[in-house]
Scaffold this motif. Structure first.
Motif, short mmCIF file in Angstrom:
data_model
loop_
_atom_site.label_atom_id
_atom_site.label_comp_id
_atom_site.label_asym_id
_atom_site.label_seq_id
_atom_site.Cartn_x
_atom_site.Cartn_y
_atom_site.Cartn_z
N SER A 75 -2.06 8.33 1.36
CA SER A 75 -2.86 7.36 0.63
C SER A 75 -4.32 7.49 1.04
N THR A 76 -5.18 7.44 0.05
CA THR A 76 -6.60 7.52 0.36
C THR A 76 -7.41 6.47 -0.37
N SER A 77 -6.84 5.82 -1.39
CA SER A 77 -7.61 4.83 -2.11
C SER A 77 -7.79 3.58 -1.24
N ARG A 78 -8.84 2.85 -1.51
CA ARG A 78 -9.11 1.61 -0.77
C ARG A 78 -7.92 0.65 -0.85
N GLU A 79 -7.34 0.51 -2.05
CA GLU A 79 -6.21 -0.40 -2.23
C GLU A 79 -5.02 0.02 -1.39
N ASP A 80 -4.75 1.33 -1.34
CA ASP A 80 -3.63 1.83 -0.53
C ASP A 80 -3.88 1.58 0.96
N LEU A 81 -5.11 1.82 1.39
CA LEU A 81 -5.43 1.61 2.81
C LEU A 81 -5.33 0.13 3.18
N ILE A 82 -5.76 -0.75 2.29
CA ILE A 82 -5.65 -2.18 2.56
C ILE A 82 -4.17 -2.59 2.61
N SER A 83 -3.36 -2.06 1.71
CA SER A 83 -1.92 -2.35 1.75
C SER A 83 -1.31 -1.92 3.07
N LYS A 84 -1.69 -0.73 3.54
CA LYS A 84 -1.20 -0.25 4.83
C LYS A 84 -1.68 -1.15 5.96
N LEU A 85 -2.96 -1.52 5.93
CA LEU A 85 -3.54 -2.38 6.96
C LEU A 85 -2.77 -3.69 7.05
N ILE A 86 -2.50 -4.30 5.92
CA ILE A 86 -1.80 -5.59 5.91
C ILE A 86 -0.34 -5.41 6.32
N PHE A 87 0.28 -4.33 5.89
CA PHE A 87 1.66 -4.06 6.30
C PHE A 87 1.75 -3.91 7.81
N PHE A 88 0.87 -3.09 8.39
CA PHE A 88 0.88 -2.90 9.84
C PHE A 88 0.60 -4.21 10.56
N SER A 89 -0.32 -5.00 10.02
CA SER A 89 -0.66 -6.29 10.65
C SER A 89 0.54 -7.22 10.67
N TYR A 90 1.24 -7.34 9.54
CA TYR A 90 2.42 -8.19 9.49
C TYR A 90 3.53 -7.67 10.39
#
Length: 159
Positions: free
Chosen positions: A25-40
């Protein structure tokens, strides 16, 4: 209730598509999804003041630093430094993935706490954020009296 929301979030995330997302994933939306997934995924992890985020033990800024590190972005170590890692934004422009900053135990203009926005309600200038607090990694809301009184500002990390 918060654990229920986390379970729903994980169930709604298809393991196959999320596996693909993690791989390329390289799009901003994909990175934010990953960020939130890892955070949760760190929900409930232990809080210790000054902890550096190893062994799933965090303080507020090591939590944000380690979560952004998961998506390949380096942040400064302290909350006071992290506000300078991005572009400052107003409450009504918040988006998931933005960093929000608060004063510490004493109400002041000095940054002492940081979290990651997971949901923004721009019309009301309210938001939910995940952060490492004294009871561990948790999700809080900006309208909680403690945080409402201590809000200082926000920034968006460019990626």
């Amino acid at each position: 209730m918060k654990k229920f929301l986390i379970i729903i979030f994980i169930l709604l995330t298809s393991l196959t598509s999320f596996s693909q997302l993690l791989q390329h994933s390289t799009s901003r939306e994909d990175l934010i999804s990953k960020l939130i997934f890892f955070s949760y995924s760190k929900y409930g992890s232990k809080y210790v003041y000054g902890a550096n985020g190893t062994n799933d033990i965090f303080d507020c800024s090591s939590f944000t630093m380690r979560m952004f590190e998961q998506i390949g972005i380096k942040l400064a170590r302290t909350s006071r430094q992290q506000i300078n890692n991005g572009i400052r934004i107003e409450k009504h422009k918040l988006e998931p993935g933005d960093l929000v900053f608060f004063s510490g135990r004493k109400i002041s203009k000095r940054i002492g706490h940081v979290g990651i926005v997971v949901k923004a309600y721009n019309e009301s200038e309210e938001f939910s954020f995940i952060h490492a607090a004294c009871h561990g990694v948790t999700v809080s809301h900006s309208n909680e009296a403690y945080y409402r009184k201590r809000y200082i500002g926000a920034c968006r990390i460019n990626f």
